[in-house]
Design an enzyme around this catalytic site. Structure first.
Site, PDB file in Angstrom:
ATOM      1  N   SER A  64       0.822  -1.677  -0.242  1.00 12.22           N
ATOM      2  CA  SER A  64       0.200  -0.014  -0.366  1.00 12.22           C
ATOM      3  C   SER A  64       0.595   1.402  -0.009  1.00 12.22           C
ATOM      4  CB  SER A  64      -1.013   0.540   1.431  1.00 12.22           C
ATOM      5  OG  SER A  64      -1.976   0.972   1.470  1.00 12.22           O
ATOM      6  N   ASP A 276      -3.533   6.543  -3.083  1.00 13.45           N
ATOM      7  CA  ASP A 276      -2.257   5.862  -2.476  1.00 13.45           C
ATOM      8  C   ASP A 276      -1.472   4.783  -3.401  1.00 13.45           C
ATOM      9  OD1 ASP A 276      -3.683   3.662  -2.365  1.00 13.45           O
ATOM     10  OD2 ASP A 276      -3.295   3.245  -0.225  1.00 13.45           O
ATOM     11  N   ARG A 496      -3.838   5.117  20.582  1.00  8.90           N
ATOM     12  CA  ARG A 496      -3.487   3.790  20.493  1.00  8.90           C
ATOM     13  C   ARG A 496      -2.054   3.222  19.951  1.00  8.90           C
ATOM     14  NH1 ARG A 496      -3.668   3.651  15.002  1.00  8.90           N
ATOM     15  NH2 ARG A 496      -4.670   1.066  14.441  1.00  8.90           N
TER      16      ARG A 496
END
Ligand code: 16G
Ligand code: MG
EC number: 5.4.2.3
Length: 545
Positions: A64, A276, A496
């Site tokens: 990606s 992307d 996170r």
């Protein structure tokens, strides 16, 4: 299973001793040179999964938006979804088994998952443009072949195109033809029919600059180009002929640095977008007359799309339920606008496409977008049938609206977020509503925000709840964040552990950029102190890039 053959061929794709990898948010991802054994083994696993589901399974070789030197692999389940969680565990076990244990682990998985080994298997494979991808996809094919699975190698594909192929093949072609031509025809037909409805079509020829991240998006958009050239002219930049994949360009770069990609010359108020590296994300942007950069991210894309869908539903007088699904990264202004102005219910899930996709399936029409630009709209089967019926039954304006909805269903990739498909939907909506990019941007003002990374010894010491908006462990961290957030206006912050990098991510937003920066820094320090930071303590944000 011919264990001797498996052992023999596996030795040609031997695992480096001691290497441990995890099937993460988007499959396995690391430096390309460490992935040969993983690819071979994912070929094996795809065969088992195909036998178990009696369906075609997809394997995509891509990393990606990550650097060109990296690579990765993920499996695609029968209806184009991400691999089921229990199989993610199997994938991790199989990838990490030492060479001599691998055949046994493979057998264990087939027993545990009750795989009928007599069943036929079919696997489809796609890859991005990385230099390492061709060889690695050959390793996948070796794995498939040694288990006597059949396969079709699509070669170069965007990730969402592979999802599309899997979905088509498992719905006996009902969704579309499982070829690139089928994909282009399906999308371009819906796009052409939809834009035809615009009053002002023909007034001004639409053109759009697309930064393709020097990746596969460029090749595939070129293939699409002639199908849509009557309605839209696309100018491809960073098309891979010169620059390096994802280097200073692409949707991830533009979103995280909040600036234009290299190689993009922008005139004021000109509409531009970036894909992307595997073309499953898209963000838009423009420069205003003062030369200021404006980013239009996944949140604003979701807003544009859901307001358009709501208008069409109102027109046909049908009360299908719409839900918008976001993550904690969605800008607070977008959530407020959707809930308070547009009166659409908004839901928050954990980061990662599979969580959003899953939630979106609960609605007649589920709009999901991550702020980073990955998203699509899912229509339930019942909603689709109803809309198609109305497109036949209704009269005049109502019929037109129902037909437009029908086109929208065909235009959205129902199997995955897809930059090409999203781009066409957005362009069609802007044309139909006669909106300029500035008018779209002005729907609401994003709250200033900042994202930072903190290095800690073990990021798993941080656990979260409430769709990652609250920290559970380590003790005291959430209280510290609460105290810091109270010091600023319109503020919000959360932390996170990243699912793709060995770091903790910090997000903060507030009423001004200074305050967002200062809050993000203060929260980073709290993480560093309470969650085992390593190296230098985080420095105040001056210009983090
Ligand atoms: C992956 C996910 C993306 C998520 C990102 C978060 C898929 C296909 N992609 O790229 O949805 O936003 O990871 O990364 O699921 P992070 O955990 O490092 O923040
Ligand atoms: Mg991607």
């Amino acid at each position: 299973m011919d264990l001797d053959a498996i052992t023999k061929y596996s030795a040609l794709h031997a695992k480096p001793n001691g290497l441990v990898l995890q099937y993460g948010t988007a499959g396995f991802r690391t430096k390309a040179e460490h992935l040969d054994h993983v690819m071979f083994r994912m070929g094996l696993l795809a065969v088992l999964r195909s036998k178990q589901t009696k369906s075609t399974i997809g394997v995509m070789v891509t990393a990606s938006h990550n650097p060109e030197e990296d690579n990765g692999v993920k499996l695609v389940d029968p209806l184009g979804e991400m691999l089921a969680p229990s199989w993610e565990e199997h994938a991790t076990c199989l990838a990490n088994a030492e060479e001599q244990d691998m055949p046994r682990v493979l057998m264990d998985i087939s027993v545990k998952a009750a795989v009928n080994l007599q069943q036929d298997a079919f696997v489809v494979i796609g890859r991005d443009t990385r230099p390492s991808s061709e060889k690695l996809s050959q390793s996948v094919i070796d794995g498939v072949t040694v288990l006597e699975g059949q396969f079709h190698d699509y070669g170069l594909l965007t990730t969402p195109q592979l999802h599309y192929m899997v979905y088509c093949r498992n719905t006996s072609g009902q969704y579309g033809k499982a070829t690139i031509e089928g994909y282009c025809q399906k999308l371009s037909k819906a796009f052409t029919e939809l834009t035809k409805q615009a009053f002002c079509s023909g007034d001004e020829y639409r053109s759009l600059k697309v930064d393709c991240a020097n990746g596969i998006g460029a090749l595939k958009l070129r293939e699409m180009e002639h199908y849509i050239s009557q309605e839209l002219s696309v100018q491809l930049l960073n098309d891979g002929t010169k620059g390096k994949l994802n280097h200073l360009c692409g949707a991830d770069f533009v979103k995280s640095h909040q600036k234009p990609p290299q190689g993009m010359e922008m005139k004021p108020n000109e509409r531009c977008c970036s894909f992307d590296g595997d073309a499953d994300r898209i963000v838009y942007y423009y420069l205003d007359v003062d030369g200021h950069f404006h980013l239009i991210d996944g949140d604003k894309i979701a807003t544009l799309i859901s307001s358009f869908l709501k208008e069409l539903l109102l027109e046909i007088g049908e009360s299908l339920n719409i839900g918008v699904v976001q993550t904690a990264y969605a800008n607070g202004s977008s959530t407020r606008y959707l809930e308070e102005v547009m009166k659409v219910p908004v839901y928050c899930t954990k980061t990662g496409v599979k969580h959003l996709h899953h939630k979106a399936q609960e609605f007649d029409i589920g709009v999901y977008f991550e702020a980073n630009g990955h998203g699509t709209v899912l229509f339930s089967k019942a909603a689709e049938i109803r809309i198609k019926q109305l497109a036949k039954e209704l009269e005049d304006k109502k019929r037109k609206a129902a037909k437009m909805l029908e086109n929208v269903i065909d235009l959205f990739n129902q199997a995955a977020g897809d930059a090409i498909s999203d781009m066409l939907v957005i362009e069609a909506i802007l044309t139909l509503k006669g909106l300029t990019v500035q008018q779209w941007d002005a729907l609401y003002m994003d709250l200033p925000n900042r994202q930072l990374k903190v290095k800690v010894a073990d990021r798993q010491v941080i656990s979260t709840t409430d769709a990652e908006r609250q920290v559970v462990t380590p003790p005291g961290l959430q209280e510290a964040i609460n105290d810091l957030v109270k010091k600023y206006k319109l503020s919000r912050a959360f932390v996170r552990p990243s699912g793709t990098e060995d770091i903790v991510r910090v997000y903060a937003e507030a009423d001004s950029q200074e305050n967002a920066d200062s809050l993000a820094h203060a929260v980073s320090l709290a993480v560093f102190q309470l969650a085992g930071g390593v190296g230098e303590p985080p420095q105040p944000v001056s210009c983090p890039y």
